[in-house]
Motif scaffolding. Structure first.
Motif, short mmCIF file in Angstrom:
data_model
loop_
_atom_site.label_atom_id
_atom_site.label_comp_id
_atom_site.label_asym_id
_atom_site.label_seq_id
_atom_site.Cartn_x
_atom_site.Cartn_y
_atom_site.Cartn_z
N THR A 3 0.86 -1.18 0.00
CA THR A 3 0.00 0.00 0.00
C THR A 3 0.90 1.23 0.00
O THR A 3 1.81 1.33 0.82
CB THR A 3 -0.91 0.02 1.24
N ARG A 14 -4.07 6.36 0.49
CA ARG A 14 -3.34 5.09 0.56
C ARG A 14 -3.94 4.16 -0.48
O ARG A 14 -5.11 3.83 -0.42
CB ARG A 14 -3.43 4.51 1.96
N ALA A 16 -3.54 0.54 -2.69
CA ALA A 16 -2.93 -0.78 -2.78
C ALA A 16 -2.58 -1.08 -4.23
O ALA A 16 -3.22 -0.58 -5.16
CB ALA A 16 -3.89 -1.84 -2.26
N CYS A 17 -1.53 -1.87 -4.42
CA CYS A 17 -1.11 -2.25 -5.76
C CYS A 17 -0.50 -3.64 -5.73
O CYS A 17 -0.21 -4.18 -4.67
CB CYS A 17 -0.12 -1.24 -6.34
N GLU A 22 4.90 -0.79 -7.43
CA GLU A 22 4.95 0.40 -6.59
C GLU A 22 5.49 1.61 -7.34
O GLU A 22 4.92 2.71 -7.27
CB GLU A 22 5.82 0.14 -5.34
#
Length: 117
Positions: A3, A14, A16-17, A22
């Motif tokens: 995150t 925030r 997420a991936c 990133e």
């Protein structure tokens, strides 16, 4: 799942991936933040929702332009396969080269924008 905190228009989100995405997500966030700041600079402060809709429309317009250029590139490649004679082929190759050069300049501009932020 990682995150990341993304700062867009002075607010932190925030997000997420996928693992390994990133850096890509951070670049996208920087680009979105840059476009938001450009919009605020040209139209002044508006509601967050309206600003994000306007930025989404600007980015969709960019995507539409690039999609059109890609379509022209594909058409030129198709013409190359059906055209008779070397002069038609050379013309198609020139159109392809120009389209690729145009896309490269746009990508470099986006990269420069991200580097500057």
């Amino acid at each position: 799942m990682p995150t990341l905190p993304l700062s867009i228009n002075d607010k932190t989100y925030r997000i997420a991936c996928e693992e390994g995405q990133e850096e890509h997500l951070e670049r996208l966030g920087q680009y979105l933040d840059h476009r938001c700041r450009q919009l605020v600079g040209s139209v002044g402060h508006v509601s967050e929702t309206l600003m994000l809709v306007m930025v989404a429309l600007l980015i969709a317009d960019e995507l539409s332009d690039i999609s059109g250029e890609l379509h022209e590139l594909r058409s030129a490649l198709g013409a190359q396969g059906t055209a008779d004679g070397p002069s038609a082929r050379e013309q198609a190759e020139e159109r392809v080269a120009q389209a690729i050069e145009g896309l490269a300049h746009r990508i470099e501009g986006i990269a420069d924008t991200l580097d500057a932020s």
